[in-house]
Scaffold this active site. Structure first.
Site, mmCIF file in Angstrom:
data_model
loop_
_atom_site.group_PDB
_atom_site.id
_atom_site.type_symbol
_atom_site.label_atom_id
_atom_site.label_comp_id
_atom_site.label_asym_id
_atom_site.label_seq_id
_atom_site.Cartn_x
_atom_site.Cartn_y
_atom_site.Cartn_z
ATOM 1 N N TYR A 70 1.790 23.682 6.436
ATOM 2 C CA TYR A 70 2.778 24.071 7.436
ATOM 3 C C TYR A 70 3.471 25.396 7.145
ATOM 4 C CZ TYR A 70 2.780 20.250 10.747
ATOM 5 O OH TYR A 70 2.436 19.391 11.749
ATOM 6 N N GLU A 84 -6.613 -4.868 -7.770
ATOM 7 C CA GLU A 84 -6.925 -4.217 -6.491
ATOM 8 C C GLU A 84 -5.780 -4.323 -5.510
ATOM 9 O OE1 GLU A 84 -10.635 -5.401 -4.679
ATOM 10 O OE2 GLU A 84 -10.070 -4.646 -2.709
ATOM 11 N N ASP A 130 -11.554 -7.780 -5.697
ATOM 12 C CA ASP A 130 -12.287 -8.720 -4.854
ATOM 13 C C ASP A 130 -13.765 -8.682 -5.211
ATOM 14 O OD1 ASP A 130 -9.994 -9.366 -3.511
ATOM 15 O OD2 ASP A 130 -10.439 -8.161 -1.734
#
Lengths: 419, 419
Positions: free
Chosen positions: B162, B248, B300
């Site tokens: 920006y 996780e 997982d």
């Protein structure tokens, strides 16, 4: 290959073009800057309307839930189950009375600036094929919540689902019943010790105990303290902050924390990093309840920034039964507001064109109660939709990386420029 | 409407079916449980191969960057710019030599378990129409980074963008050049004081200073400490942890922190809440470098869990030039592993069928170096793809909400059941 004047310009410091910022400059004196904030705080603290009860407002057919402690919730569950057992023993089967959470049963209360649940209740008999499964799920959820409460632990909705996948089948089914159970018991979902994951972070002039550990949020470095999802483990919340700065995004939070903005202007800085999660909303509510200081929102100038403020303010429809603890009234929209783009001379190239879906979303917001009841917000949203321009908080970096903390915010505060 | 035996069964506690869990039960004695961990720690600490340098490995054509302090980076920028200025004054225009970050210039080094950049460099002259814009952007980024370093502040990539939207046009353009600049200077992107947003959280047996504030992660309640994005503000990292548990998801983190797992088993628990962000990866690397303790991953049992471990382990291709500080070797896969589903008798209904895209993603992983170089991981992934089943960490809740902390993890640790 020869010398190019453009090249030199790029290299020269002068090319960091000094664009015109706002006309005024904030005072160097924090006490002067904070005069308007203190006026607002006083006004809010004196205002009796603040968090009126439904009863005071003469609304008798609405339902709200309360924060309850583990033992009370467990006892209520036992009462419900004993009733069911007695009904079974009497040979009449059993059923539950479950408050309806349908949108037709929801009511926006302008004085409270939030949605509450009306009083419709639906009966859920075990003996009907239409409701037998839901009734079994309700019973199982009651039993699991009872177990969790007795162990004095907290679990997530996902944990709950996995304890009986055969019965629940889809997580949506156990989630929905969990909200039903909270309504039946008359407690918040957090009181069931089933919590959402944490996302928020806090820094600044506030101290509290998190599960007994003393936390001083002025001593949390630049990273801040993660807001725990087990909000009921937070006790002794105190602080000399004069206002809360509610920030949409992590980048602005980082700027504020690195510059230790709260040292100069005593405040508490909170962000949920985007869409507010339940824990951050509960935490904001707790801060407001305990400290009763003004809350100033700093969000992107786009429909989603406004939506984020509205979630803190009025809550989501899905959990309207718990709006009292999940919402916080009297949040002021400090910036970045559509009118700021001109006031602060944000250059055209730092503004973004609204997309079709932005415009559609903005038009939908025009119809929402929290906008309709706030003419100043309405005017800003209309301006946004007229100019079809949006801007991020980061756009202020165009005037210098510390423009946000050193100019924009002090000026906004000093001028009392919120709505 | 009569009494229904099913109803009673649902209500009765007996219906919480006691399914068969694993055969063995972990010792109550933490010292016994941790014997295998301590053996691993000793082996890792004695192993000389640990974090060998490219030079030691005889790889001379690879390029790596180093952490540099503000003054050194600023000086290097000045040197680059003076060189350019001299070249301009000599009437020969100017250009930059930019290390190539193309995949053809990347190399996986099995001994290091990570990707590094090879030595190809491309020249970026200002006088060529093909590179004039990129050269201008490079110059501007050098100048902006120099300003940030002199002010001793940190900014985000978005802030950087920006400050000169007219020149950069798209954030991708300034982002890419930022990585180029880091490579040119030979420092990490973090050394440029341009940081990513924070996402990670840490709790357990570790203390450090965050921007001077003393942080004790055993006293962070249940919420934990947010890992700061300004990782170079972290100093004095110490702790008596015997291992790191890399988690996780937030839900498992919450279970571990509420149960204060680290009190019984001295460890540091870290999560990035999903896909690892740069700050969390830098923090993990810092913990490993300072404490040199084993790191055990709990993810997982699906291809994405494995992918998450691989990002911590080998890094992403986009920032391979910085892989030394962004990656951490020797991460062990503790669980949930595909073989655990049978070993721990995870009921069928708690396992999920892999989707088409899961399977596709798993097959892609089979071709990745970090899997190919680790036969035990390969075997697990092949088992997953054969059974076409996946499972979340939460699936362990099926055996009880605290099964994870009270049984699964202690047993895994005691048996040294990692690969």
């Amino acid at each position: 290959m020869g010398v190019n004047s453009g090249t030199v310009a790029v290299l020269s410091k002068a090319s960091v073009s000094k664009r015109k910022g706002p006309l005024a400059v904030a005072s160097k004196d924090a006490a002067v800057v904070l005069q308007e904030v203190n006026k607002l705080a006083k006004a809010q603290q004196q205002s009796v309307k603040h968090r009126a009860t439904l009863e005071e407002l003469g609304i008798s057919d609405a339902r709200e839930v309360a924060v309850m402690d583990d033992a009370d919730v467990a006892q209520t569950i036992e009462r419900i189950v004993i009733q069911a057992a007695q009904s079974i023993l009497a040979g009449t089967g059993f059923s539950y009375d479950v408050p309806s959470r349908a949108s037709s049963n929801q009511l926006y209360v302008p004085q409270l600036e939030r949605i509450v649940l009306k009083s419709a209740v639906s009966n859920r008999p075990f003996s009907s094929t239409a409701t037998v499964r839901k009734t079994a799920i309700t019973t199982r959820v009651l039993s699991l919540v009872h177990e969790v409460l007795n162990k004095r632990i907290h679990i997530t909705k996902r944990d709950l689902f996995y304890t009986d996948v055969k019965l629940f089948e889809k997580q949506n089914d156990s989630d929905a019943v969990l909200d039903d159970v909270a309504c039946m018991i008359g407690c918040t979902r957090t009181s069931l010790n089933v919590v959402a994951s944490e996302k928020g972070v806090v820094i600044g002039r506030v101290t509290f105990r998190d599960d007994g550990d003393f936390i001083d949020c002025t001593k949390m470095g630049v990273g801040g303290k993660a807001i725990p999802s087990l909000i009921d483990r937070i006790t002794d919340l105190q602080g000399d902050a004069q206002f809360v700065l509610l920030v949409e995004k992590d980048a602005a939070f980082m700027r504020l924390s690195e510059d230790r903005f709260y040292n100069q202007y005593p405040c508490i800085i909170i962000t949920a990093r985007g869409q507010p999660d339940v824990s951050t909303r509960l935490f904001l509510n707790m801060v407001k309840t305990r400290l009763n200081i003004p809350i100033l929102g700093l969000v992107d100038s786009d429909p989603y920034g406004l939506k984020i403020l509205s979630v803190y303010l009025s809550g989501s429809k899905n959990m309207s039964y718990d709006s009292a603890s999940l919402t916080t009234s009297d949040i002021k929209w400090l910036g970045v507001r559509p009118s700021d783009l001109e006031t602060y001379n944000i250059p055209k190239e730092c503004r973004l064109d609204m997309t079709e879906s932005d415009i559609k979303y903005g038009q939908d917001l025009l119809k929402e109660d929290f906008i309709k009841n706030n003419p100043a917000w309405m005017a800003e949203l209309e301006l946004m939709l007229k100019t079809k321009e949006k801007a991020e908080i980061q756009a202020l970096s165009n005037f210098g990386f510390q423009y946000l903390t050193q100019t924009y915010l002090p000026l906004k505060l000093q001028q009392g420029d919120w709505i």
